[in-house]
Design a protein around this motif. Sequence first.
Motif, mmCIF file in Angstrom:
data_model
loop_
_atom_site.group_PDB
_atom_site.id
_atom_site.type_symbol
_atom_site.label_atom_id
_atom_site.label_comp_id
_atom_site.label_asym_id
_atom_site.label_seq_id
_atom_site.Cartn_x
_atom_site.Cartn_y
_atom_site.Cartn_z
ATOM 1 N N ARG A 220 0.969 -1.075 0.103
ATOM 2 C CA ARG A 220 -0.007 0.045 0.006
ATOM 3 C C ARG A 220 1.026 1.182 0.037
ATOM 4 O O ARG A 220 0.497 2.197 -0.593
ATOM 5 C CB ARG A 220 -0.959 0.165 1.344
ATOM 6 N N GLU A 221 2.135 1.136 0.664
ATOM 7 C CA GLU A 221 2.888 2.255 0.855
ATOM 8 C C GLU A 221 3.419 2.488 -0.758
ATOM 9 O O GLU A 221 3.601 3.849 -1.145
ATOM 10 C CB GLU A 221 4.238 2.046 1.492
ATOM 11 N N GLY A 222 3.901 1.668 -1.407
ATOM 12 C CA GLY A 222 4.251 1.692 -3.053
ATOM 13 C C GLY A 222 3.174 2.203 -3.675
ATOM 14 O O GLY A 222 3.539 3.151 -4.362
ATOM 15 N N LEU A 223 1.919 2.022 -3.562
ATOM 16 C CA LEU A 223 0.762 2.544 -4.216
ATOM 17 C C LEU A 223 0.545 4.209 -3.918
ATOM 18 O O LEU A 223 0.267 5.067 -4.910
ATOM 19 C CB LEU A 223 -0.371 1.738 -3.953
ATOM 20 N N CYS A 224 0.629 4.279 -2.696
ATOM 21 C CA CYS A 224 0.564 5.608 -2.359
ATOM 22 C C CYS A 224 1.583 6.640 -2.662
ATOM 23 O O CYS A 224 1.472 7.661 -3.175
ATOM 24 C CB CYS A 224 0.448 5.668 -0.591
ATOM 25 N N ASP A 225 2.966 6.012 -2.913
ATOM 26 C CA ASP A 225 3.922 6.712 -3.521
ATOM 27 C C ASP A 225 3.681 7.147 -4.938
ATOM 28 O O ASP A 225 4.089 8.147 -5.491
ATOM 29 C CB ASP A 225 5.336 6.165 -3.171
ATOM 30 N N ALA A 226 3.207 5.962 -5.645
ATOM 31 C CA ALA A 226 2.905 6.250 -6.954
ATOM 32 C C ALA A 226 1.907 7.055 -7.443
ATOM 33 O O ALA A 226 1.993 7.984 -8.225
ATOM 34 C CB ALA A 226 2.437 4.810 -7.724
ATOM 35 N N VAL A 227 0.791 7.024 -6.630
ATOM 36 C CA VAL A 227 -0.256 8.144 -6.636
ATOM 37 C C VAL A 227 0.230 9.341 -6.367
ATOM 38 O O VAL A 227 -0.129 10.677 -7.128
ATOM 39 C CB VAL A 227 -1.229 7.618 -5.758
ATOM 40 N N PHE A 228 1.044 9.789 -5.282
ATOM 41 C CA PHE A 228 1.808 10.840 -5.103
ATOM 42 C C PHE A 228 2.527 11.305 -6.249
ATOM 43 O O PHE A 228 2.290 12.678 -6.562
ATOM 44 C CB PHE A 228 2.452 10.668 -3.641
ATOM 45 N N GLU A 229 3.204 10.751 -6.963
ATOM 46 C CA GLU A 229 4.007 11.130 -8.231
ATOM 47 C C GLU A 229 3.124 11.367 -9.189
ATOM 48 O O GLU A 229 3.551 12.519 -9.787
ATOM 49 C CB GLU A 229 4.846 10.012 -8.457
ATOM 50 N N ILE A 230 2.112 10.824 -9.492
ATOM 51 C CA ILE A 230 1.059 11.217 -10.416
ATOM 52 C C ILE A 230 0.396 12.494 -10.059
ATOM 53 O O ILE A 230 0.184 13.653 -10.895
ATOM 54 C CB ILE A 230 0.369 10.219 -10.974
ATOM 55 N N ALA A 231 0.020 12.477 -8.908
ATOM 56 C CA ALA A 231 -0.743 13.739 -8.525
ATOM 57 C C ALA A 231 0.241 15.085 -8.451
ATOM 58 O O ALA A 231 -0.375 16.048 -8.691
ATOM 59 C CB ALA A 231 -1.155 13.538 -6.885
ATOM 60 N N SER A 232 1.342 14.791 -8.030
ATOM 61 C CA SER A 232 2.446 15.832 -8.252
ATOM 62 C C SER A 232 2.563 16.515 -9.731
ATOM 63 O O SER A 232 2.596 17.695 -9.759
ATOM 64 C CB SER A 232 3.615 15.401 -7.733
ATOM 65 N N ALA A 233 2.382 15.569 -10.768
ATOM 66 C CA ALA A 233 2.355 16.169 -12.103
ATOM 67 C C ALA A 233 1.227 17.043 -12.264
ATOM 68 O O ALA A 233 1.221 17.885 -12.869
ATOM 69 C CB ALA A 233 2.505 14.820 -12.778
ATOM 70 N N ALA A 234 0.058 16.396 -11.713
ATOM 71 C CA ALA A 234 -1.288 17.088 -11.789
ATOM 72 C C ALA A 234 -1.124 18.636 -11.218
ATOM 73 O O ALA A 234 -1.691 19.639 -11.797
ATOM 74 C CB ALA A 234 -2.450 16.426 -11.219
ATOM 75 N N ASN A 235 -0.622 18.510 -10.077
ATOM 76 C CA ASN A 235 -0.464 19.774 -9.247
ATOM 77 C C ASN A 235 0.470 20.567 -10.180
ATOM 78 O O ASN A 235 0.273 21.925 -10.135
ATOM 79 C CB ASN A 235 0.341 19.570 -7.953
ATOM 80 N N SER B 186 -4.027 14.723 -0.705
ATOM 81 C CA SER B 186 -3.299 14.804 0.248
ATOM 82 C C SER B 186 -3.531 14.615 1.967
ATOM 83 O O SER B 186 -2.756 14.127 2.631
ATOM 84 C CB SER B 186 -2.915 16.340 0.303
ATOM 85 N N ARG B 187 -4.747 15.009 2.121
ATOM 86 C CA ARG B 187 -5.375 14.655 3.535
ATOM 87 C C ARG B 187 -5.380 13.139 3.879
ATOM 88 O O ARG B 187 -5.303 12.798 4.989
ATOM 89 C CB ARG B 187 -6.739 15.333 3.753
ATOM 90 N N VAL B 188 -5.560 12.351 2.770
ATOM 91 C CA VAL B 188 -5.625 10.803 3.252
ATOM 92 C C VAL B 188 -4.184 10.055 2.805
ATOM 93 O O VAL B 188 -4.118 9.029 2.629
ATOM 94 C CB VAL B 188 -6.670 10.104 2.610
ATOM 95 N N GLN B 189 -3.006 11.035 2.551
ATOM 96 C CA GLN B 189 -1.811 10.452 2.444
ATOM 97 C C GLN B 189 -1.812 9.769 1.019
ATOM 98 O O GLN B 189 -1.170 8.698 1.040
ATOM 99 C CB GLN B 189 -1.211 9.760 3.446
ATOM 100 N N PHE B 190 -2.554 10.260 0.099
ATOM 101 C CA PHE B 190 -2.513 9.667 -1.407
ATOM 102 C C PHE B 190 -2.980 8.167 -1.460
ATOM 103 O O PHE B 190 -2.605 7.657 -2.096
ATOM 104 C CB PHE B 190 -0.967 9.834 -2.008
ATOM 105 N N ASP B 191 -3.617 7.652 -0.600
ATOM 106 C CA ASP B 191 -4.358 6.572 -0.287
ATOM 107 C C ASP B 191 -5.497 6.455 -1.029
ATOM 108 O O ASP B 191 -6.774 6.790 -0.365
ATOM 109 C CB ASP B 191 -4.472 5.888 1.098
ATOM 110 N N VAL B 192 -5.712 6.235 -2.092
ATOM 111 C CA VAL B 192 -6.721 6.249 -3.160
ATOM 112 C C VAL B 192 -8.155 5.491 -2.588
ATOM 113 O O VAL B 192 -9.302 5.337 -3.034
ATOM 114 C CB VAL B 192 -6.560 6.097 -4.508
#
Length: 301
Positions: free
Chosen positions: A215-230, A265-271
């Motif tokens: 789950r940590e790896g998934l959250c990190d992957a989501v964070f990377e994609i979300a950072s591109a969106a930001n 961000s509030r849920v630490q990028f846990d989709v």
Amino acid sequence: MNGVSSSLRAAFSYCVQQVRCYDYHHYLCLLELPPNMRKAAFALRAFNVETARAMDVASDPKIGLMRLVWWQEAIDKIYANKLIEHPTAQALSSVISESKISKAWLKRLVEARINDASREATDLPESIEDLEKYAENTASTLLYMTLQAGGIRSTAVDHAASHVGKASGLLLLLKSLPYHASRNRHFSYIPAKVAAKHGLLVKEGGRSEIHLDSREGLCDAVFEIASAANAHLLKARELADAVPSEARKALLPAVPAQVLLDSLSRVQFDVFDSRLARGILGKPPLSFQLKLKWYSWRGKY
């Protein structure tokens, strides 16, 4: 809509209800548009709903793909002035004749949906840039057509719309991951390079698959994609001073994109966190509407 036939009024009413039911945060954005853009925007968003949901409502993927091809052919018929017995197509035909919406953009959107639907679940995009291209061909293209319907011509607003659309598209793909997980398609929207970087990519039987053991790896992957969106949201707002004031309300989809980014961000990028499904994109409905109204009133996005 005064002076139009009752069947055309019914067609536009259908479009409004479709957007309200299946794309509520954008429905609220469209209500802020001036009348000369609003009618066209609802027809265009309803077309987007029809094509975005084609695969989801079909009992068989082949039927969903056939539905998308039907819409591809419907565009050709509309531009050939042929009558189509479908309310969204009827509304779209009216808007096209009034606003001279570019056929190439409508075709680009539906072809992007067809190409996406034709992929196997294990056929991964290679990089975030591939996801950005899909977002550009769908979400950004919708904004271009809405601006075209409003008669707005501006290089700055086109650049801003491109960035807003990419941000919105990327974030909505992230939000949809749990839904696609239930249909065994969620892996399609995590790029191979991102998955490999965060330990999610596994090679089995000569092909690469994504496993969500971490789950940590998934959250990190989501964070990377979300950072591109930001980054796209930031670039869009850097262009704000050069965007004509009459065009800014068309870029209000930047607001729900920011709301979703903040919620992630509030849920630490846990989709998979259930809080993302509450309210409107994880934000209480009244709070969301007040935020949107404030941006609209201030002429910001």
